[in-house]
Design an enzyme around this catalytic site. Sequence first.
Site, PDB file in Angstrom:
ATOM      1  N   CYS A 257       0.823  -1.219   0.000  1.00 55.72           N
ATOM      2  CA  CYS A 257       0.000   0.000   0.000  1.00 55.72           C
ATOM      3  C   CYS A 257       0.860   1.274   0.000  1.00 55.72           C
ATOM      4  O   CYS A 257       0.710   2.130  -0.869  1.00 55.72           O
ATOM      5  CB  CYS A 257      -0.931  -0.016   1.202  1.00 55.72           C
ATOM      6  SG  CYS A 257      -1.815   1.517   1.424  1.00 55.72           S
TER       7      CYS A 257
ATOM      8  N   GLY B  95      -9.123  -4.929 -17.065  1.00 57.23           N
ATOM      9  CA  GLY B  95      -9.856  -3.669 -16.877  1.00 57.23           C
ATOM     10  C   GLY B  95     -10.425  -3.573 -15.477  1.00 57.23           C
ATOM     11  O   GLY B  95     -11.560  -3.144 -15.280  1.00 57.23           O
TER      12      GLY B  95
ATOM     13  N   ALA C 177      -2.442  -6.433 -15.372  1.00 56.22           N
ATOM     14  CA  ALA C 177      -3.146  -6.110 -14.113  1.00 56.22           C
ATOM     15  C   ALA C 177      -4.388  -6.991 -14.031  1.00 56.22           C
ATOM     16  O   ALA C 177      -5.515  -6.518 -14.139  1.00 56.22           O
ATOM     17  CB  ALA C 177      -3.516  -4.630 -14.088  1.00 56.22           C
TER      18      ALA C 177
ATOM     19  N   ASP D  86      -5.132  -9.347   2.881  1.00 59.36           N
ATOM     20  CA  ASP D  86      -5.303  -9.999   1.571  1.00 59.36           C
ATOM     21  C   ASP D  86      -5.231 -11.523   1.665  1.00 59.36           C
ATOM     22  O   ASP D  86      -5.914 -12.229   0.921  1.00 59.36           O
ATOM     23  CB  ASP D  86      -4.208  -9.543   0.583  1.00 59.36           C
ATOM     24  CG  ASP D  86      -4.393  -8.110   0.129  1.00 59.36           C
ATOM     25  OD1 ASP D  86      -5.307  -7.429   0.640  1.00 59.36           O
ATOM     26  OD2 ASP D  86      -3.612  -7.658  -0.738  1.00 59.36           O
TER      27      ASP D  86
ATOM     28  N   HIS E  51     -24.063  24.163   1.744  1.00 56.57           N
ATOM     29  CA  HIS E  51     -24.219  24.502   0.331  1.00 56.57           C
ATOM     30  C   HIS E  51     -23.256  25.635  -0.020  1.00 56.57           C
ATOM     31  O   HIS E  51     -23.109  26.563   0.776  1.00 56.57           O
ATOM     32  CB  HIS E  51     -25.658  24.958   0.068  1.00 56.57           C
ATOM     33  CG  HIS E  51     -25.861  25.438  -1.340  1.00 56.57           C
ATOM     34  ND1 HIS E  51     -26.011  24.574  -2.397  1.00 56.57           N
ATOM     35  CD2 HIS E  51     -25.893  26.703  -1.865  1.00 56.57           C
ATOM     36  CE1 HIS E  51     -26.145  25.272  -3.512  1.00 56.57           C
ATOM     37  NE2 HIS E  51     -26.072  26.561  -3.222  1.00 56.57           N
TER      38      HIS E  51
HETATM   39  P1  NAD Z   1      -9.038  -6.940 -10.221  1.00 56.54           P
HETATM   40  O1  NAD Z   1      -9.446  -8.308  -9.846  1.00 56.54           O
HETATM   41  O2  NAD Z   1      -9.747  -5.768  -9.623  1.00 56.54           O
HETATM   42  O3  NAD Z   1      -9.112  -6.752 -11.801  1.00 56.54           O
HETATM   43  C1  NAD Z   1      -8.494  -7.647 -12.701  1.00 56.54           C
HETATM   44  C2  NAD Z   1      -9.274  -7.591 -13.992  1.00 56.54           C
HETATM   45  O4  NAD Z   1      -8.590  -8.356 -14.951  1.00 56.54           O
HETATM   46  C3  NAD Z   1     -10.684  -8.158 -13.888  1.00 56.54           C
HETATM   47  O5  NAD Z   1     -11.567  -7.246 -14.469  1.00 56.54           O
HETATM   48  C4  NAD Z   1     -10.594  -9.461 -14.676  1.00 56.54           C
HETATM   49  O6  NAD Z   1     -11.808  -9.810 -15.294  1.00 56.54           O
HETATM   50  C5  NAD Z   1      -9.522  -9.138 -15.682  1.00 56.54           C
HETATM   51  N1  NAD Z   1      -8.763 -10.276 -16.208  1.00 56.54           N
HETATM   52  C6  NAD Z   1      -8.329 -11.358 -15.534  1.00 56.54           C
HETATM   53  N2  NAD Z   1      -7.579 -12.144 -16.349  1.00 56.54           N
HETATM   54  C7  NAD Z   1      -7.562 -11.526 -17.562  1.00 56.54           C
HETATM   55  C8  NAD Z   1      -6.947 -11.832 -18.806  1.00 56.54           C
HETATM   56  N3  NAD Z   1      -6.194 -12.920 -18.964  1.00 56.54           N
HETATM   57  N4  NAD Z   1      -7.144 -10.990 -19.848  1.00 56.54           N
HETATM   58  C9  NAD Z   1      -7.899  -9.866 -19.694  1.00 56.54           C
HETATM   59  N5  NAD Z   1      -8.482  -9.528 -18.520  1.00 56.54           N
HETATM   60  C10 NAD Z   1      -8.316 -10.353 -17.475  1.00 56.54           C
HETATM   61  O7  NAD Z   1      -7.463  -6.885  -9.910  1.00 56.54           O
HETATM   62  P2  NAD Z   1      -6.440  -5.680 -10.019  1.00 56.54           P
HETATM   63  O8  NAD Z   1      -7.012  -4.522 -10.732  1.00 56.54           O
HETATM   64  O9  NAD Z   1      -5.198  -6.313 -10.503  1.00 56.54           O
HETATM   65  O10 NAD Z   1      -6.285  -5.278  -8.496  1.00 56.54           O
HETATM   66  C11 NAD Z   1      -5.813  -6.239  -7.538  1.00 56.54           C
HETATM   67  C12 NAD Z   1      -6.419  -5.978  -6.183  1.00 56.54           C
HETATM   68  O11 NAD Z   1      -5.952  -4.740  -5.672  1.00 56.54           O
HETATM   69  C13 NAD Z   1      -7.922  -5.919  -6.223  1.00 56.54           C
HETATM   70  O12 NAD Z   1      -8.427  -6.628  -5.110  1.00 56.54           O
HETATM   71  C14 NAD Z   1      -8.225  -4.458  -6.094  1.00 56.54           C
HETATM   72  O13 NAD Z   1      -9.467  -4.216  -5.462  1.00 56.54           O
HETATM   73  C15 NAD Z   1      -7.069  -3.950  -5.253  1.00 56.54           C
HETATM   74  N6  NAD Z   1      -6.816  -2.543  -5.548  1.00 56.54           N
HETATM   75  C16 NAD Z   1      -7.646  -1.620  -5.002  1.00 56.54           C
HETATM   76  C17 NAD Z   1      -7.476  -0.289  -5.291  1.00 56.54           C
HETATM   77  C18 NAD Z   1      -8.370   0.724  -4.685  1.00 56.54           C
HETATM   78  O14 NAD Z   1      -9.017   0.426  -3.683  1.00 56.54           O
HETATM   79  N7  NAD Z   1      -8.477   1.921  -5.248  1.00 56.54           N
HETATM   80  C19 NAD Z   1      -6.489   0.117  -6.180  1.00 56.54           C
HETATM   81  C20 NAD Z   1      -5.686  -0.852  -6.739  1.00 56.54           C
HETATM   82  C21 NAD Z   1      -5.871  -2.175  -6.414  1.00 56.54           C
END
Ligand code: NAD
Length: 445
Positions: free
Chosen positions: A46, A184, A278, A321, A419
């Site tokens: 983090c 995405g 990602a 996690d 407001h």
């Molecule tokens: P995620 O699970 O949120 O998103 C991964 C995405 O990749 C999903 O939409 C999934 O359908 C897609 N995917 C998986 N395999 C794929 C492939 N082979 N080809 C194309 N798309 C594919 O994971 P993340 O974005 O890597 O984040 C990891 C973790 O970190 C999550 O739990 C997220 O909530 C957390 N995180 C949170 C924040 C925040 O709170 N603002 C910011 C960053 C990360």
Amino acid sequence: MEGAQLKTEVLVLGGGPGGYTAAFRAADLGKQVTLVERYPVLGGVCLNVGCIPSKALLHVAAVLNEAKELSAAGIGFAEPDIDLEKLRSWKNNIASQLTTGLAALAKQRNVTVVKGVGRFISDTQVVVEDGDDSQTIEFKQAIIAVGSQPVKISSFPNDDPRLMNSTDALNVESIPQKLLIIGGGIIGLEMATVYNALGSKITVVEMQDQIIPGCDKDLVRPLMQRIKKQYDNIFLETQVKSIEALPEGLKVSFDRAIPDDQDKNVPEIDLFDKVLVAVGRRPNGHLIDVDKAGVNVDQRGFIRVDKQQRTNVKHIFAIGDVTGNPMLAHKATHEGKIAAEVIAGMATEWRALTIPSVAYTDPEIAWMGVTKLLSDKQTGRILGAGVVGTHAGELIAEAVLALEMGAGAEDLALTVHAHPTLSETLGFSAEMLEGTITDLFVRKR
Ligand code: NAD
């Protein structure tokens, strides 16, 4: 070299938000605490390679975008002059101010911080290795807070520096002309926001039929509409078939996510300067020999816990996690406090009714419980809310509090909101539910 044996009441393995919160809370409750962290600084993913550096870069992106948008108000700026080295050191400085602060907080509480990689050798001992040094620490109770790591796709050329994970992307070594983001989800879209503002041409490829698949379709729509115009391509229900590392770039071929969906077009092979993977994170439960302590870990690496964060071994707890989704720092800190309080003999357990999620995209999206502003028909109680737009992540807090307090839409509507503020929009939503809104005209049914 065999080091001195250390004895501690509470051992916390992992110094991320969950781990340091657990350690600090246990120390405040009178426990003698040792916190083991593999990196030289506390804060985990983090603070070092996650939430904090990404927020710093997202702030830069927001300022760049706002400066552009001011042209509509007749204010023009020159094209930004981006010094990547300065940007990196500014961002690193923000993280290091926080990690230095954490080290001071640990010291003030007499929490012993041991640097090294810890793994269990029994249900009362861990060995901590740091280069050639190793020491055994004996504990009465332990809290496992070892987090997660980015998922890798083994068929990709992972040794090529042009193929990035989130840590690499946050390092902003260069601004690629053409960037492909695989996944995405939240990380993919937050990094897309940053690199788009810095000037990269973005393509996103997502397996599911919407971006941020865990989020309500209605909430995602405004973001989708905006980025569709800004980005080169957003391919849904699509996956990457192969990536070939060529001197001139990464050659990527695509495929349908659902192979027999013949109606779906397959994007053409394309060349990218960089690719960010990602596609989610996986728990680190298999990296610490927990089986030697008798703790069960599932195939994926998750350690199951009860409402008090206890594993199947009574005096060993797990948080964050590694215990399951959602993988969010604010879930981990909450769990860390529970584990520490249970260890200190308090009758604490997980009672939070909801965990908010925030995507720091542009527009920002935040949601909790059942999304849209919804209330129970019988009791009037708030059941959930979703917000899209500026500072959505801040606005959701009032709705979370309302849900936790069992407040109804009426309570929100009758609360005087200042407001002009963004916060009054939540009051307006509640007035919509109550049928008392005057700032909009809603035809009576
Ligand atoms: P995620 O699970 O949120 O998103 C991964 C995405 O990749 C999903 O939409 C999934 O359908 C897609 N995917 C998986 N395999 C794929 C492939 N082979 N080809 C194309 N798309 C594919 O994971 P993340 O974005 O890597 O984040 C990891 C973790 O970190 C999550 O739990 C997220 O909530 C957390 N995180 C949170 C924040 C925040 O709170 N603002 C910011 C960053 C990360």
